[in-house]
Design an enzyme around this catalytic site. Structure first.
Site: not given
Ligand code: NAD
Ligand code: UDP
Length: 314
Positions: A149, A193, A213
């Site tokens: 990732y 979640s 953390q």
């Molecule tokens: P999510 O998993 O809910 O959504 C990702 C979506 O992309 C899903 O609907 C999945 O089916 C689709 N997908 C995955 N691979 C695919 C592919 N090869 N082709 C077409 N569709 C594909 O995640 P999210 O939280 O909504 O994240 C969305 C974006 O934001 C991601 O790129 C993620 O890296 C970035 N992001 C999210 C967070 C966060 O905290 N939510 C933080 C940092 C970055």
């Molecule tokens: N984490 C936790 N319990 C859980 C899920 C996650 O303590 O049931 C911790 C995880 O180890 C990390 C932080 O919560 O330190 C955030 O995790 P998440 O997977 O939400 O996202 P990240 O920021 O690590 O990508």
């Protein structure tokens, strides 16, 4: 022929958590939205309420393969975001980030369309600089479990900037910090979640490590506003720009907050810390404030209440 005033906008990953909120917001702003998703982590239920809108269209497609459509703007969000999901098939995660970016950049190049990349705070890895500024180059383990990732997203950023320099593409790179809200997948393993589902079921709350953390959690509506402001910013502003809520919280405090708000009887238990879990994370958002006039408006308690109400309804 277009018979409306808005733009034609492609959202990849549009059936995911952030993507579905973005599609909804763009439709409310009177645009035409093409949602592309392979439903790897996304769900039909996230976009079911949009399907009757004549300006909304869904296409099942994997962005690792080329796509030929006609749009004015592209938001590239497709990629699993939860560590459990992105580590389940790490090769596919890297392919989605890298091949997916190449395909979407190629599409943007052909169409001369503006393209926004959903990058991540993970490009900073386990940061040695705190809070994280865009000028910090990061501390990422290239061979660890999170690398598919982190390095995938870093390579995608490289591709965006090379297309910008080489092909004069109009790019926008958002470094998204932990975001939460309704429509997160209840089993996606992310901390907010997980804790809410555990609290609502009266199960033990699983804190990994000693819970010291930190993360900084942003409510989804604020993040979507940030995406729109970034896309609308002048072409010369490409980012990368941090988008997130600077209010930093230890994971143990987050667990206690969720117990307080839900009134759950759950007890907190401690489990091993996953490999390469970043110890601290907090965005410096000065650049977003200056260039986008953006900052988050929702505090974590209000956001948690709305998210808990969503999970209760499920
Ligand atoms: P999510 O998993 O809910 O959504 C990702 C979506 O992309 C899903 O609907 C999945 O089916 C689709 N997908 C995955 N691979 C695919 C592919 N090869 N082709 C077409 N569709 C594909 O995640 P999210 O939280 O909504 O994240 C969305 C974006 O934001 C991601 O790129 C993620 O890296 C970035 N992001 C999210 C967070 C966060 O905290 N939510 C933080 C940092 C970055
Ligand atoms: N984490 C936790 N319990 C859980 C899920 C996650 O303590 O049931 C911790 C995880 O180890 C990390 C932080 O919560 O330190 C955030 O995790 P998440 O997977 O939400 O996202 P990240 O920021 O690590 O990508």
């Amino acid at each position: 022929m277009k018979n409306y005033s808005g733009k034609r906008i492609l959202v990849t990953g549009g059936a995911g958590f952030l993507g579905s909120h973005l599609c909804e917001r763009l439709l409310n702003d009177k645009h035409e939205v093409l949602c592309i998703d392979n439903f790897y982590t996304g769900r039909r239920s996230n976009i079911a309420h949009l399907l009757t809108n004549p300006r909304f269209e869904v296409l099942r497609h994997d962005i690792c393969f080329p796509l030929y459509v006609e749009v004015d703007e592209i938001y590239n969000l497709a990629c699993p975001a939860s560590p459990i999901h992105y580590q389940f098939d790490p090769v596919q995660t890297t392919k989605t980030s890298v091949h997916g970016a190449i395909n979407m950049l190629g599409l943007a190049k052909r169409l001369k369309a503006k393209i926004l990349q959903a990058s991540t705070s993970e490009v900073y890895g386990d940061p040695t600089v705190h809070p994280q500024l865009e000028t910090y180059w990061g501390n990422v383990n290239p061979v660890g479990l999170r690398a598919c990732y982190d390095e995938g997203k870093r390579c995608a950023e490289t591709l965006f900037f090379d297309y910008h320099r080489q092909h004069k593409l109009r790019i926008k790179v958002a470094r998204i910090f932990n975001t939460f809200g309704p429509r997160m997948h209840p089993n996606d393993g992310r901390v907010v979640s997980n804790f809410i589902m555990q609290a609502l079921r009266g199960d033990d709350i699983t804190v990994y490590g000693d819970g010291s953390q930190t993360r900084s959690f942003c409510y989804v509506d604020d993040m979507i506003e940030g995406f729109l402001k970034l896309m609308e910013s002048p072409d010369k502003f490409t980012g990368p720009v941090n988008l997130g809520n600077p209010t930093e919280l230890s994971i143990l405090r987050l667990a206690k907050k969720i117990i307080d708000i839900t009134g759950a009887k759950s007890k907190i238990i401690f489990q091993p810390l996953p490999q390469d879990d970043p110890k601290q994370r907090q965005p410096d958002i000065s650049l977003a404030k200056e260039k986008l006039n953006w900052k988050p408006r929702n505090n974590i308690e209000d956001g948690l209440k709305k998210t808990i109400a969503y999970f209760k309804d499920l």
